[in-house]
Design a protein around this motif. Sequence first.
Motif, mmCIF file in Angstrom:
data_model
loop_
_atom_site.group_PDB
_atom_site.id
_atom_site.type_symbol
_atom_site.label_atom_id
_atom_site.label_comp_id
_atom_site.label_asym_id
_atom_site.label_seq_id
_atom_site.Cartn_x
_atom_site.Cartn_y
_atom_site.Cartn_z
ATOM 1 N N ILE A 182 12.235 0.339 7.223
ATOM 2 C CA ILE A 182 11.689 -0.601 8.200
ATOM 3 C C ILE A 182 12.848 -1.202 8.991
ATOM 4 C CG2 ILE A 182 10.424 -2.768 8.488
ATOM 5 C CD1 ILE A 182 9.103 -2.031 5.724
ATOM 6 N N PHE A 183 12.767 -1.118 10.298
ATOM 7 C CA PHE A 183 13.762 -1.723 11.185
ATOM 8 C C PHE A 183 13.113 -2.940 11.826
ATOM 9 C CE2 PHE A 183 14.962 2.716 10.941
ATOM 10 C CZ PHE A 183 16.324 2.647 10.730
ATOM 11 N N LYS A 184 13.704 -4.105 11.595
ATOM 12 C CA LYS A 184 13.202 -5.340 12.188
ATOM 13 C C LYS A 184 14.137 -5.738 13.314
ATOM 14 C CE LYS A 184 11.352 -7.086 7.859
ATOM 15 N NZ LYS A 184 11.393 -8.211 6.894
ATOM 16 N N SER A 185 13.583 -5.993 14.462
ATOM 17 C CA SER A 185 14.383 -6.382 15.610
ATOM 18 C C SER A 185 14.283 -7.886 15.811
ATOM 19 C CB SER A 185 13.897 -5.655 16.862
ATOM 20 O OG SER A 185 14.629 -6.068 17.977
ATOM 21 N N ARG A 186 15.410 -8.580 15.620
ATOM 22 C CA ARG A 186 15.475 -10.020 15.862
ATOM 23 C C ARG A 186 15.943 -10.289 17.275
ATOM 24 N NH1 ARG A 186 19.562 -11.496 11.691
ATOM 25 N NH2 ARG A 186 19.792 -9.279 11.493
ATOM 26 N N ASP A 187 16.620 -9.303 17.834
ATOM 27 C CA ASP A 187 17.197 -9.411 19.165
ATOM 28 C C ASP A 187 17.293 -7.983 19.690
ATOM 29 O OD1 ASP A 187 19.573 -9.351 21.089
ATOM 30 O OD2 ASP A 187 19.305 -11.510 20.788
ATOM 31 N N VAL A 188 17.289 -7.818 20.973
ATOM 32 C CA VAL A 188 17.364 -6.483 21.563
ATOM 33 C C VAL A 188 18.608 -5.729 21.084
ATOM 34 C CG1 VAL A 188 17.518 -5.225 23.738
ATOM 35 C CG2 VAL A 188 16.061 -7.235 23.571
ATOM 36 N N ARG A 223 0.833 -1.206 0.000
ATOM 37 C CA ARG A 223 0.000 0.000 0.000
ATOM 38 C C ARG A 223 0.868 1.256 0.000
ATOM 39 N NH1 ARG A 223 -4.602 -0.325 4.401
ATOM 40 N NH2 ARG A 223 -5.197 1.591 3.318
ATOM 41 N N ALA A 224 1.986 1.227 0.721
ATOM 42 C CA ALA A 224 2.901 2.371 0.743
ATOM 43 C C ALA A 224 3.516 2.593 -0.636
ATOM 44 C CB ALA A 224 3.986 2.156 1.791
ATOM 45 N N GLU A 264 15.630 -2.254 6.389
ATOM 46 C CA GLU A 264 15.120 -2.484 5.042
ATOM 47 C C GLU A 264 14.549 -1.170 4.539
ATOM 48 O OE1 GLU A 264 11.654 -5.030 2.733
ATOM 49 O OE2 GLU A 264 12.057 -5.427 4.836
ATOM 50 N N THR A 265 14.903 -0.781 3.336
ATOM 51 C CA THR A 265 14.395 0.448 2.746
ATOM 52 C C THR A 265 13.535 0.105 1.546
ATOM 53 O OG1 THR A 265 16.369 1.648 3.438
ATOM 54 C CG2 THR A 265 15.035 2.671 1.728
ATOM 55 N N VAL A 266 12.321 0.651 1.512
ATOM 56 C CA VAL A 266 11.434 0.511 0.371
ATOM 57 C C VAL A 266 11.430 1.854 -0.332
ATOM 58 C CG1 VAL A 266 9.081 0.032 -0.370
ATOM 59 C CG2 VAL A 266 10.032 -1.186 1.599
ATOM 60 N N GLY A 267 11.810 1.906 -1.581
ATOM 61 C CA GLY A 267 11.910 3.176 -2.295
ATOM 62 C C GLY A 267 13.349 3.643 -2.344
ATOM 63 N N LYS A 268 13.565 4.919 -2.555
ATOM 64 C CA LYS A 268 14.895 5.488 -2.726
ATOM 65 C C LYS A 268 15.677 5.475 -1.413
ATOM 66 C CE LYS A 268 17.391 9.473 -4.324
ATOM 67 N NZ LYS A 268 17.365 10.746 -4.978
ATOM 68 N N GLU A 269 16.885 4.932 -1.456
ATOM 69 C CA GLU A 269 17.788 4.933 -0.294
ATOM 70 C C GLU A 269 18.427 6.310 -0.207
ATOM 71 O OE1 GLU A 269 19.176 4.437 2.793
ATOM 72 O OE2 GLU A 269 19.222 2.333 2.253
#
Length: 71
Positions: free
Chosen positions: A46-52, A32-33, A58-63
């Motif tokens: 998007i920042f995904k936390s697998r561990d503290v 949708r974004a 992850e970047t969607v679109g232009k870095e």
Amino acid sequence: MLKLSRQYLNWIQNSVFEGEITEVKLKELKQRAKNMMEPEEDSLIIFKSRDVKWLEKETVGKEKNELDTFL
């Protein structure tokens, strides 16, 4: 984008949101974004936390920042 993001996550400040989201909902949010964004101008990070101690970026679109590490 603010209204869209608020449907999935908690608003923290300015353009910052946080919260737990399922993989299905995350995929939906990203699609949708993408439909709303100007690919050469806008980005969704998007920042995904697998561990503290670790975050996955992850970047969607232009870095806008080429750095792979951050503090």
